[in-house]
Motif scaffolding. Sequence first.
Motif, PDB file in Angstrom:
ATOM      1  N   VAL A  53     -24.497 -43.309 -75.212  1.00 46.07           N
ATOM      2  CA  VAL A  53     -24.433 -42.316 -76.206  1.00 46.07           C
ATOM      3  C   VAL A  53     -25.345 -41.354 -75.674  1.00 46.07           C
ATOM      4  CG1 VAL A  53     -25.878 -41.848 -78.374  1.00 46.07           C
ATOM      5  CG2 VAL A  53     -24.843 -44.191 -77.968  1.00 46.07           C
ATOM      6  N   VAL A  54     -26.188 -41.430 -74.668  1.00 43.85           N
ATOM      7  CA  VAL A  54     -26.957 -40.443 -73.744  1.00 43.85           C
ATOM      8  C   VAL A  54     -26.060 -39.777 -72.444  1.00 43.85           C
ATOM      9  CG1 VAL A  54     -28.896 -39.916 -72.272  1.00 43.85           C
ATOM     10  CG2 VAL A  54     -29.032 -41.152 -74.315  1.00 43.85           C
ATOM     11  N   THR A  55     -25.486 -40.807 -71.775  1.00 36.24           N
ATOM     12  CA  THR A  55     -24.747 -40.700 -70.736  1.00 36.24           C
ATOM     13  C   THR A  55     -23.397 -39.722 -70.808  1.00 36.24           C
ATOM     14  OG1 THR A  55     -25.477 -42.549 -69.465  1.00 36.24           O
ATOM     15  CG2 THR A  55     -23.567 -41.555 -68.523  1.00 36.24           C
ATOM     16  N   GLY A  56     -22.888 -39.920 -72.094  1.00 37.22           N
ATOM     17  CA  GLY A  56     -21.477 -39.186 -72.285  1.00 37.22           C
ATOM     18  C   GLY A  56     -21.940 -37.665 -72.651  1.00 37.22           C
ATOM     19  N   PHE A  57     -23.047 -37.484 -73.091  1.00 36.28           N
ATOM     20  CA  PHE A  57     -23.500 -36.096 -73.259  1.00 36.28           C
ATOM     21  C   PHE A  57     -23.817 -35.527 -72.044  1.00 36.28           C
ATOM     22  CE2 PHE A  57     -26.647 -32.978 -74.470  1.00 36.28           C
ATOM     23  CZ  PHE A  57     -26.114 -32.258 -75.370  1.00 36.28           C
ATOM     24  N   LEU A  58     -24.663 -36.099 -71.270  1.00 36.78           N
ATOM     25  CA  LEU A  58     -25.234 -35.782 -69.991  1.00 36.78           C
ATOM     26  C   LEU A  58     -24.200 -35.227 -69.067  1.00 36.78           C
ATOM     27  CD1 LEU A  58     -28.457 -37.710 -69.576  1.00 36.78           C
ATOM     28  CD2 LEU A  58     -28.206 -35.308 -70.694  1.00 36.78           C
ATOM     29  N   SER A  92     -20.830 -33.175 -83.615  1.00 33.30           N
ATOM     30  CA  SER A  92     -21.888 -33.467 -84.517  1.00 33.30           C
ATOM     31  C   SER A  92     -21.403 -34.385 -85.670  1.00 33.30           C
ATOM     32  CB  SER A  92     -22.647 -32.406 -84.676  1.00 33.30           C
ATOM     33  OG  SER A  92     -23.345 -31.743 -83.519  1.00 33.30           O
ATOM     34  N   LEU A  93     -20.392 -33.826 -86.456  1.00 32.17           N
ATOM     35  CA  LEU A  93     -19.693 -34.050 -87.381  1.00 32.17           C
ATOM     36  C   LEU A  93     -19.108 -35.694 -87.025  1.00 32.17           C
ATOM     37  CD1 LEU A  93     -19.093 -33.776 -90.326  1.00 32.17           C
ATOM     38  CD2 LEU A  93     -16.971 -32.667 -89.648  1.00 32.17           C
ATOM     39  N   VAL A  94     -18.704 -35.740 -85.920  1.00 35.75           N
ATOM     40  CA  VAL A  94     -17.814 -37.097 -85.590  1.00 35.75           C
ATOM     41  C   VAL A  94     -19.139 -38.107 -85.492  1.00 35.75           C
ATOM     42  CG1 VAL A  94     -16.831 -38.103 -83.806  1.00 35.75           C
ATOM     43  CG2 VAL A  94     -15.947 -36.032 -84.481  1.00 35.75           C
ATOM     44  N   CYS A  95     -20.211 -37.521 -84.899  1.00 34.83           N
ATOM     45  CA  CYS A  95     -21.250 -38.590 -84.713  1.00 34.83           C
ATOM     46  C   CYS A  95     -21.809 -38.929 -85.945  1.00 34.83           C
ATOM     47  CB  CYS A  95     -22.493 -37.924 -83.602  1.00 34.83           C
ATOM     48  SG  CYS A  95     -22.114 -37.738 -81.964  1.00 34.83           S
ATOM     49  N   ALA A  96     -22.260 -37.963 -86.702  1.00 35.26           N
ATOM     50  CA  ALA A  96     -22.620 -38.286 -88.258  1.00 35.26           C
ATOM     51  C   ALA A  96     -21.705 -39.121 -89.189  1.00 35.26           C
ATOM     52  CB  ALA A  96     -22.773 -36.751 -89.033  1.00 35.26           C
ATOM     53  N   LEU A  97     -20.685 -39.222 -88.827  1.00 33.25           N
ATOM     54  CA  LEU A  97     -19.708 -40.095 -89.551  1.00 33.25           C
ATOM     55  C   LEU A  97     -19.185 -41.093 -88.961  1.00 33.25           C
ATOM     56  CD1 LEU A  97     -17.628 -37.161 -91.419  1.00 33.25           C
ATOM     57  CD2 LEU A  97     -19.344 -38.352 -92.434  1.00 33.25           C
ATOM     58  N   ALA A  98     -19.817 -41.411 -87.748  1.00 37.39           N
ATOM     59  CA  ALA A  98     -19.285 -42.290 -86.716  1.00 37.39           C
ATOM     60  C   ALA A  98     -19.203 -44.013 -87.573  1.00 37.39           C
ATOM     61  CB  ALA A  98     -19.983 -42.466 -85.456  1.00 37.39           C
ATOM     62  N   PRO A  99     -18.266 -44.542 -87.418  1.00 38.73           N
ATOM     63  CA  PRO A  99     -18.159 -46.037 -87.959  1.00 38.73           C
ATOM     64  C   PRO A  99     -18.693 -46.918 -87.193  1.00 38.73           C
ATOM     65  CG  PRO A  99     -15.936 -45.504 -87.588  1.00 38.73           C
ATOM     66  CD  PRO A  99     -16.790 -43.955 -87.272  1.00 38.73           C
ATOM     67  N   ASP A 100     -18.536 -46.917 -85.901  1.00 42.82           N
ATOM     68  CA  ASP A 100     -18.983 -47.639 -84.954  1.00 42.82           C
ATOM     69  C   ASP A 100     -19.469 -46.974 -83.450  1.00 42.82           C
ATOM     70  OD1 ASP A 100     -16.605 -46.609 -83.235  1.00 42.82           O
ATOM     71  OD2 ASP A 100     -15.233 -48.037 -84.499  1.00 42.82           O
ATOM     72  N   LEU A 102     -18.007 -46.597 -80.422  1.00 44.17           N
ATOM     73  CA  LEU A 102     -17.069 -46.117 -79.832  1.00 44.17           C
ATOM     74  C   LEU A 102     -17.053 -44.583 -80.283  1.00 44.17           C
ATOM     75  CD1 LEU A 102     -14.834 -45.894 -77.379  1.00 44.17           C
ATOM     76  CD2 LEU A 102     -13.111 -46.824 -79.217  1.00 44.17           C
ATOM     77  N   ALA A 103     -17.042 -44.496 -81.464  1.00 38.30           N
ATOM     78  CA  ALA A 103     -16.636 -43.091 -82.049  1.00 38.30           C
ATOM     79  C   ALA A 103     -17.983 -42.355 -82.038  1.00 38.30           C
ATOM     80  CB  ALA A 103     -16.405 -43.165 -83.691  1.00 38.30           C
ATOM     81  N   LEU A 104     -19.357 -42.939 -81.992  1.00 31.84           N
ATOM     82  CA  LEU A 104     -20.418 -42.217 -81.715  1.00 31.84           C
ATOM     83  C   LEU A 104     -20.426 -41.603 -80.325  1.00 31.84           C
ATOM     84  CD1 LEU A 104     -23.169 -41.412 -82.677  1.00 31.84           C
ATOM     85  CD2 LEU A 104     -23.866 -43.473 -81.769  1.00 31.84           C
ATOM     86  N   PRO A 167     -28.143 -40.604 -88.592  1.00 38.64           N
ATOM     87  CA  PRO A 167     -27.125 -39.848 -88.859  1.00 38.64           C
ATOM     88  C   PRO A 167     -27.448 -38.547 -89.124  1.00 38.64           C
ATOM     89  CG  PRO A 167     -26.384 -41.998 -89.755  1.00 38.64           C
ATOM     90  CD  PRO A 167     -27.897 -42.102 -89.304  1.00 38.64           C
ATOM     91  N   ALA A 168     -28.734 -38.458 -89.690  1.00 38.65           N
ATOM     92  CA  ALA A 168     -29.286 -37.233 -90.341  1.00 38.65           C
ATOM     93  C   ALA A 168     -29.501 -36.128 -89.407  1.00 38.65           C
ATOM     94  CB  ALA A 168     -30.781 -37.203 -90.882  1.00 38.65           C
ATOM     95  N   LEU A 169     -29.669 -36.753 -88.083  1.00 42.03           N
ATOM     96  CA  LEU A 169     -29.977 -35.863 -86.664  1.00 42.03           C
ATOM     97  C   LEU A 169     -28.547 -35.052 -86.241  1.00 42.03           C
ATOM     98  CD1 LEU A 169     -31.579 -38.522 -84.339  1.00 42.03           C
ATOM     99  CD2 LEU A 169     -32.816 -36.530 -85.498  1.00 42.03           C
ATOM    100  N   PHE A 170     -27.559 -35.621 -86.524  1.00 39.18           N
ATOM    101  CA  PHE A 170     -26.182 -35.196 -86.279  1.00 39.18           C
ATOM    102  C   PHE A 170     -25.996 -34.000 -87.416  1.00 39.18           C
ATOM    103  CE2 PHE A 170     -26.474 -38.798 -83.987  1.00 39.18           C
ATOM    104  CZ  PHE A 170     -26.073 -38.537 -82.644  1.00 39.18           C
ATOM    105  N   TRP A 171     -26.355 -34.661 -88.806  1.00 38.37           N
ATOM    106  CA  TRP A 171     -25.859 -33.540 -89.906  1.00 38.37           C
ATOM    107  C   TRP A 171     -26.673 -32.430 -89.585  1.00 38.37           C
ATOM    108  CZ3 TRP A 171     -21.830 -34.052 -92.295  1.00 38.37           C
ATOM    109  CH2 TRP A 171     -21.139 -35.084 -92.972  1.00 38.37           C
ATOM    110  N   LEU A 172     -27.866 -32.349 -89.096  1.00 38.23           N
ATOM    111  CA  LEU A 172     -28.849 -31.332 -88.890  1.00 38.23           C
ATOM    112  C   LEU A 172     -28.125 -30.344 -87.735  1.00 38.23           C
ATOM    113  CD1 LEU A 172     -31.577 -29.610 -89.273  1.00 38.23           C
ATOM    114  CD2 LEU A 172     -32.458 -31.339 -87.379  1.00 38.23           C
ATOM    115  N   MET A 173     -27.677 -30.878 -86.563  1.00 38.02           N
ATOM    116  CA  MET A 173     -26.948 -30.024 -85.653  1.00 38.02           C
ATOM    117  C   MET A 173     -25.840 -29.545 -86.116  1.00 38.02           C
ATOM    118  SD  MET A 173     -29.090 -30.358 -83.080  1.00 38.02           S
ATOM    119  CE  MET A 173     -30.553 -30.311 -83.798  1.00 38.02           C
TER     120      MET A 173
END
Length: 475
Positions: A53-58, A92-100, A102-104, A167-173
Motif C-alpha cells: 500500500v505504501v511501496t506501490g505509491f512510492l 483515490s476513487l479506486v482506493c476509497a471503493l476498494a473491495p480488497d 489488490l484493488a487498494l 476510506p475517508a482519507l481517499f475520499w478527501l484526496m
Amino acid sequence: MTSTTEGTRSAPALLAVLMPAMLATVIASDMVNLVLPAIGAEFGASEAELAWVVTGFLLMFSVGIPFYGRVSDRVSLRRLFVFALLTYAAGSLVCALAPDLLALVAGRIVMGVGAAAIPVLSIIAVTRLMPENRRGTGIGVLSAASGVGTAAGPAVGGGIGQLLGWPALFWLMFAVALVLLPSALRVLPGEPPAGEARFDLPGGVLLGLGAGLALFGITQAQVAGLAAPSSWGSLVVAVVAVALFGWRTVRVAHPFVPPALFANRVYRNAVALAFLAMVVNLGGLVFVPLLVVDVNGLTPGAGALVMIPAGIAVAVVSPLIGRLADRIGTRPLVLAGLAVIGLFSLFLSTFTGGASVVPAGVGIFGLSVGFIFVLTPLISAAAGALPAGQVGAGLGILQGAQFLGAGTGPALFGVLVTARQQGGGGAVNPLYGGSEGAAYSDVFLTMAVVVVPALAVACRMRPREAGHARYTTRV
C-alpha cells in the motif's frame, strides 16, 4: 524573447493552485501509515502484503518524477497538471471503493502516477511563470506546503482514519483533486514551451527502472534482509539499468538527460546536496515518531502530534528563507542549514533516551528548520542555473534525487535499528544516558555523520553560485 508569461498571470493565483496540490500529494504518501493495521484487519492481509500500500505509491512516484520533468520541456504545464490531477483523483476513487487489498494497491499505484507530477511541475511552474526576483519566495512557499504535508501526513491519516475510517482519507484526496481542476485550467499556461522537441524514451525507461528498483531493493532489505533475492536482485538489476542509461546518454542524439546538466557545477552540487539532506530529513521524520512510540510509550496518534510544531515552523520559515535566498544567495544559507541539521542530529542522539518527549520534539523542530535552510535555496539556485530548455529535465532529476534520498534514508536507518536491537549493547554516542532506545541514538548519530560529506560539497560552492543565471529567461 522571454520564456515566461509573468505579466499575464498572478503569482498569488498560481500559488493558490500549486500549494494545496503539493500539500495533498505529500500528505498522501504518509497518511496511510497509521491506518495500515485497520486495513490489514479488514482484508486479512499480512504485514508484507500491507507494505505494498505504501511501496506501490512510492515506486510510481520515484519513476514518474524524472519523466514529468522531461516531458514538461515539450508539453504544456496545463495539460500535464490536469492529467496528473485526474489520474490522482481516479486512483483515490479506486482506493476509497476498494473491495480488497489488490484493488487498494492498484489504486495507490494510480495515485502515485498522478502524484509524481505535482512537486516537479509546481517547481517548474514557479520557475517559468514568476519573475526571477520572486522565484525564491515562490519556491519557499511550495517548500512550506511540502514540509507541512510531510509532518502532518501521519497525524491527518491517524486522526481521520480513526474518526471516519480509512476510506475517508481517499475520499478527501478525491475531492481535493477535483476542486483544484478548474483553477489549474485557468491559471496554468496552455502553450507548450519552446524547448527541445525530442528525447530518448528508452533512456528514460532505463532511468525510471533503475530508480524504482533501487528504492524497492532498499525497502526489501529493511523488510526481508539484504540476503533476500528480492533485495539484492533488485539492487543488481538497478545498477545494470543505470549503467545502460549512462551508456545511452553519451551515444544517442537526444538523450533523456542532457549531459550538459552535470557539466553545470551549480546544478551538480545541488543534486548531491538535495539527496544527502533528504536522507537525513526523512530519517528524522520517520524515526522520531517511532522513538516516542517505542521508547516513550505514546500511542501512534499522540506520537504524530510531536511533529506538529516542526510542521508549523516549516510553514512559517520557508517563505522567509525563499525571500532571503533571493537577496543573499545560496551558499550561506545552505552551510547554516547543514550545520543546524548536524547539531540537532547530535542533540537527538544524545538526549532522547529519557522519559520526556520534549527532546524529541525539540530535535525534529531544529532538524526541519535546518532542512528548509538547505532545500529552498538549492532548488532556487538550480532552477536559475539552467537554460530554459533544460529546466524541466533538470528539476525532474533534482527532485528525483530528493525522493531517492527520502526512500534511501529511512530504509537504511531501518536496517541499522533492526540490527542494533537484535545485537543489543549500548549506544555508540558516549554522551547518551538513556536506558532504552540505544538503537535510535545510533540512527541519529549516523544522520549527523551523513551531514559531514554534505558540508564538504557545500563548502565547494563558490559565492557567485548563490545568484541565478540570467539566461534562464531566454530561449
